[in-house]
Motif scaffolding. Sequence first.
Motif, PDB file in Angstrom:
ATOM      1  N   LYS A 113     -32.949  14.757  -4.339  1.00  0.00           N
ATOM      2  CA  LYS A 113     -31.721  15.191  -4.986  1.00  0.00           C
ATOM      3  C   LYS A 113     -30.992  16.186  -4.080  1.00  0.00           C
ATOM      4  N   SER A 114     -29.677  15.995  -3.959  1.00  0.00           N
ATOM      5  CA  SER A 114     -28.892  16.812  -3.033  1.00  0.00           C
ATOM      6  C   SER A 114     -28.071  17.884  -3.732  1.00  0.00           C
ATOM      7  N   GLN A 115     -28.002  17.854  -5.077  1.00  0.00           N
ATOM      8  CA  GLN A 115     -27.200  18.846  -5.782  1.00  0.00           C
ATOM      9  C   GLN A 115     -27.781  19.112  -7.161  1.00  0.00           C
ATOM     10  N   GLY A 116     -27.268  20.128  -7.820  1.00  0.00           N
ATOM     11  CA  GLY A 116     -27.752  20.484  -9.144  1.00  0.00           C
ATOM     12  C   GLY A 116     -28.963  21.393  -9.084  1.00  0.00           C
ATOM     13  N   LYS A 117     -29.524  21.694 -10.256  1.00  0.00           N
ATOM     14  CA  LYS A 117     -30.631  22.652 -10.331  1.00  0.00           C
ATOM     15  C   LYS A 117     -31.898  22.127  -9.667  1.00  0.00           C
ATOM     16  N   TYR A 123     -37.912  12.578  -6.136  1.00  0.00           N
ATOM     17  CA  TYR A 123     -38.210  11.835  -7.357  1.00  0.00           C
ATOM     18  C   TYR A 123     -38.422  10.361  -7.027  1.00  0.00           C
ATOM     19  N   PRO A 124     -39.181   9.646  -7.875  1.00  0.00           N
ATOM     20  CA  PRO A 124     -39.373   8.209  -7.640  1.00  0.00           C
ATOM     21  C   PRO A 124     -38.045   7.472  -7.680  1.00  0.00           C
ATOM     22  N   SER A 125     -37.909   6.503  -6.795  1.00  0.00           N
ATOM     23  CA  SER A 125     -36.743   5.632  -6.747  1.00  0.00           C
ATOM     24  C   SER A 125     -37.238   4.191  -6.796  1.00  0.00           C
ATOM     25  N   ASN A 209     -44.886   4.277 -26.983  1.00  0.00           N
ATOM     26  CA  ASN A 209     -44.823   5.573 -27.647  1.00  0.00           C
ATOM     27  C   ASN A 209     -43.863   6.513 -26.938  1.00  0.00           C
ATOM     28  N   GLU A 210     -43.161   7.300 -27.711  1.00  0.00           N
ATOM     29  CA  GLU A 210     -42.190   8.244 -27.163  1.00  0.00           C
ATOM     30  C   GLU A 210     -42.894   9.280 -26.320  1.00  0.00           C
ATOM     31  N   VAL A 211     -42.278   9.631 -25.198  1.00  0.00           N
ATOM     32  CA  VAL A 211     -42.823  10.687 -24.353  1.00  0.00           C
ATOM     33  C   VAL A 211     -41.758  11.753 -24.174  1.00  0.00           C
ATOM     34  N   ASN A 212     -42.215  12.981 -23.976  1.00  0.00           N
ATOM     35  CA  ASN A 212     -41.299  14.087 -23.740  1.00  0.00           C
ATOM     36  C   ASN A 212     -41.234  14.364 -22.255  1.00  0.00           C
ATOM     37  N   ILE A 213     -40.030  14.370 -21.685  1.00  0.00           N
ATOM     38  CA  ILE A 213     -39.847  14.591 -20.259  1.00  0.00           C
ATOM     39  C   ILE A 213     -39.592  16.070 -20.028  1.00  0.00           C
ATOM     40  N   SER A 214     -40.416  16.687 -19.178  1.00  0.00           N
ATOM     41  CA  SER A 214     -40.244  18.109 -18.892  1.00  0.00           C
ATOM     42  C   SER A 214     -39.045  18.326 -17.979  1.00  0.00           C
ATOM     43  N   ASP A 215     -38.475  19.528 -18.006  1.00  0.00           N
ATOM     44  CA  ASP A 215     -37.261  19.827 -17.255  1.00  0.00           C
ATOM     45  C   ASP A 215     -37.422  19.603 -15.770  1.00  0.00           C
ATOM     46  N   ASP A 216     -38.632  19.880 -15.227  1.00  0.00           N
ATOM     47  CA  ASP A 216     -38.781  19.761 -13.776  1.00  0.00           C
ATOM     48  C   ASP A 216     -38.855  18.311 -13.310  1.00  0.00           C
ATOM     49  N   GLN A 217     -38.832  17.347 -14.237  1.00  0.00           N
ATOM     50  CA  GLN A 217     -38.780  15.942 -13.848  1.00  0.00           C
ATOM     51  C   GLN A 217     -37.359  15.386 -13.909  1.00  0.00           C
ATOM     52  N   LEU A 218     -36.414  16.170 -14.451  1.00  0.00           N
ATOM     53  CA  LEU A 218     -35.051  15.686 -14.591  1.00  0.00           C
ATOM     54  C   LEU A 218     -34.378  15.643 -13.219  1.00  0.00           C
ATOM     55  N   PRO A 219     -33.721  14.530 -12.886  1.00  0.00           N
ATOM     56  CA  PRO A 219     -33.149  14.387 -11.534  1.00  0.00           C
ATOM     57  C   PRO A 219     -31.768  14.975 -11.396  1.00  0.00           C
ATOM     58  N   PHE A 220     -31.328  15.779 -12.336  1.00  0.00           N
ATOM     59  CA  PHE A 220     -29.980  16.356 -12.250  1.00  0.00           C
ATOM     60  C   PHE A 220     -30.000  17.814 -12.673  1.00  0.00           C
TER      61      PHE A 220
END
Length: 220
Positions: A113-117, A123-125, A209-220
């Motif tokens: 990732k080149s921008q944002g927090k 990250y996987p692509s 089943n629903e999973v919760n994505i933690s903030d440090d996995q968000l790509p933006f």
Amino acid sequence: MYTHNKSNGEGNRGIELAGSYNVRILDTSEATYSQKSNPTMNLNYQVLDGSQAGRVISFDSFTDTQSANWKIDRILNAINFPDGQSFQGEGLSGVVAALIGKTVRITTDWTQKSQGKNAGKWYPSVTDYMNYNQSVVSETFNDKPRPQENTTAQGSTASNDAAFAQYNKQKNQGAGMQQNGTPQQQGFTANQMYGTGQGAPVNSFPNGNEVNISDDQLPF
């Protein structure tokens, strides 16, 4: 003594190696719109088997524009949807609804990732989609671990080579030595593309089943 870590057991950990994975499309996937108002969808996957079983690959993005909708058709082909099938619903919501719960095999690499927090993080692509074959277990590319944060592409290659060299060292030590001191089996050369994944019992998560994505996995 053991201390319970709730998030560790919620199935939201990301993969640590690029690879070719059998996955199920999760019901956390969603249809949305881009900033330019183009229909988009983000698919989330859970690995079904192999050494990364249960881990999540998140935010595989698709956009319905003339130059980018080939990717939508690519995954639909891999899951054997018939040519000419229409998906009713606003934007890509009908496509997402049809894909949730389906299984497919995907190939992954890494993108930075080149921008944002989360700028500088890797990250996987997803680079390809194939038919799911239950008899072919997921495999990891052992020379392609997640690069370290804020490394360049060139630096990540060096990091990958170092990680793979360590993998070979451990492999040779486990193989044992012949009487003359020569390893029974030579390791792979550095930067070789396809290492063999470790087999594990199938964990198919049949209900998506629903999973919760933690903030440090968000790509933006």
